[in-house]
Write a protein that holds these residues in place. Structure first.
Motif, PDB file in Angstrom:
ATOM      1  N   VAL A 219       0.872  -1.172   0.000  1.00  0.00           N
ATOM      2  CA  VAL A 219       0.000   0.000   0.000  1.00  0.00           C
ATOM      3  C   VAL A 219       0.908   1.220   0.000  1.00  0.00           C
ATOM      4  CG1 VAL A 219      -1.703   1.322   1.304  1.00  0.00           C
ATOM      5  CG2 VAL A 219      -1.888  -1.171   1.174  1.00  0.00           C
ATOM      6  N   VAL A 220       0.636   2.104  -0.947  1.00  0.00           N
ATOM      7  CA  VAL A 220       1.444   3.307  -1.121  1.00  0.00           C
ATOM      8  C   VAL A 220       0.520   4.515  -1.034  1.00  0.00           C
ATOM      9  CG1 VAL A 220       3.022   4.502  -2.690  1.00  0.00           C
ATOM     10  CG2 VAL A 220       3.010   2.010  -2.606  1.00  0.00           C
ATOM     11  N   SER A 221       0.966   5.538  -0.325  1.00  0.00           N
ATOM     12  CA  SER A 221       0.168   6.759  -0.202  1.00  0.00           C
ATOM     13  C   SER A 221       0.106   7.486  -1.538  1.00  0.00           C
ATOM     14  CB  SER A 221       0.762   7.669   0.872  1.00  0.00           C
ATOM     15  OG  SER A 221       2.002   8.185   0.436  1.00  0.00           O
ATOM     16  N   SER A 222      -0.777   8.453  -1.623  1.00  0.00           N
ATOM     17  CA  SER A 222      -0.936   9.224  -2.865  1.00  0.00           C
ATOM     18  C   SER A 222       0.319   9.979  -3.259  1.00  0.00           C
ATOM     19  CB  SER A 222      -2.088  10.221  -2.715  1.00  0.00           C
ATOM     20  OG  SER A 222      -3.281   9.519  -2.496  1.00  0.00           O
ATOM     21  N   ASP A 223       1.216  10.210  -2.297  1.00  0.00           N
ATOM     22  CA  ASP A 223       2.459  10.908  -2.614  1.00  0.00           C
ATOM     23  C   ASP A 223       3.656   9.960  -2.754  1.00  0.00           C
ATOM     24  OD1 ASP A 223       2.426  10.346   0.062  1.00  0.00           O
ATOM     25  OD2 ASP A 223       2.819  12.384   0.737  1.00  0.00           O
ATOM     26  N   GLY A 224       3.408   8.659  -2.812  1.00  0.00           N
ATOM     27  CA  GLY A 224       4.467   7.701  -3.131  1.00  0.00           C
ATOM     28  C   GLY A 224       5.187   7.063  -1.966  1.00  0.00           C
ATOM     29  N   PHE A 225       4.725   7.294  -0.741  1.00  0.00           N
ATOM     30  CA  PHE A 225       5.388   6.688   0.411  1.00  0.00           C
ATOM     31  C   PHE A 225       4.759   5.336   0.733  1.00  0.00           C
ATOM     32  CE2 PHE A 225       6.236  11.224   1.057  1.00  0.00           C
ATOM     33  CZ  PHE A 225       7.614  11.165   1.162  1.00  0.00           C
ATOM     34  N   VAL A 226       5.603   4.345   0.983  1.00  0.00           N
ATOM     35  CA  VAL A 226       5.120   3.007   1.309  1.00  0.00           C
ATOM     36  C   VAL A 226       4.540   3.032   2.721  1.00  0.00           C
ATOM     37  CG1 VAL A 226       5.767   0.596   1.650  1.00  0.00           C
ATOM     38  CG2 VAL A 226       6.787   1.904  -0.221  1.00  0.00           C
ATOM     39  N   ILE A 227       3.293   2.626   2.840  1.00  0.00           N
ATOM     40  CA  ILE A 227       2.627   2.554   4.139  1.00  0.00           C
ATOM     41  C   ILE A 227       2.851   1.182   4.756  1.00  0.00           C
ATOM     42  CG2 ILE A 227       0.377   2.577   5.290  1.00  0.00           C
ATOM     43  CD1 ILE A 227      -0.445   4.681   3.118  1.00  0.00           C
TER      44      ILE A 227
END
Length: 119
Positions: free
Chosen positions: A25-33
């Motif tokens: 799962v990746v946030s809308s700004d590209g960070f891996v959650i």
């Protein structure tokens, strides 16, 4: 948001089919959650998945089509699928060549809804 709970959902997704090798799962700004599976560099993969989604959105916009529902790319050795988690980010799955797009789609959409509730 609970990264541990999201990771549990990703683990369940991968266990639902042995052909799903990795999910994240990746946030809308590209960070891996959260991620599950063998990703050598999850942050790099997250950034690449975001880039892939952005490029596909540009193509869809140029064709005057509506929003991207999902991105599916198949290679000789497997598939990459990117699903939006509504406005919260996206779910990316890496699967083996033995898993067809329809099956990964059915499985992933079940988990998109569950993950959305955790974000």
């Amino acid at each position: 948001m609970s990264g541990a709970e999201i990771k549990k959902q990703l683990t369940s997704l991968c266990e639902a089919s042995k052909e799903i090798k990795s999910s994240m799962v990746v946030s809308s700004d590209g960070f891996v959650i959260a991620h599950h599976g063998d990703a050598r560099d999850p942050d790099l993969f997250g950034a690449l998945f975001l880039e892939l989604k952005v490029v596909c959105e540009k193509i869809i916009t140029q064709l005057d089509y509506e929003e991207v529902e999902e991105v599916y790319i198949r290679s000789k050795s497997g598939g990459v699928t990117v699903f939006p988690i509504f406005d919260k980010g996206y779910l990316a799955c890496l699967s083996s060549v033995n898993l067809n797009a329809g099956t990964v789609q059915i499985l992933a959409w079940k988990y998109v809804r569950k993950i959305y509730e955790l974000l």
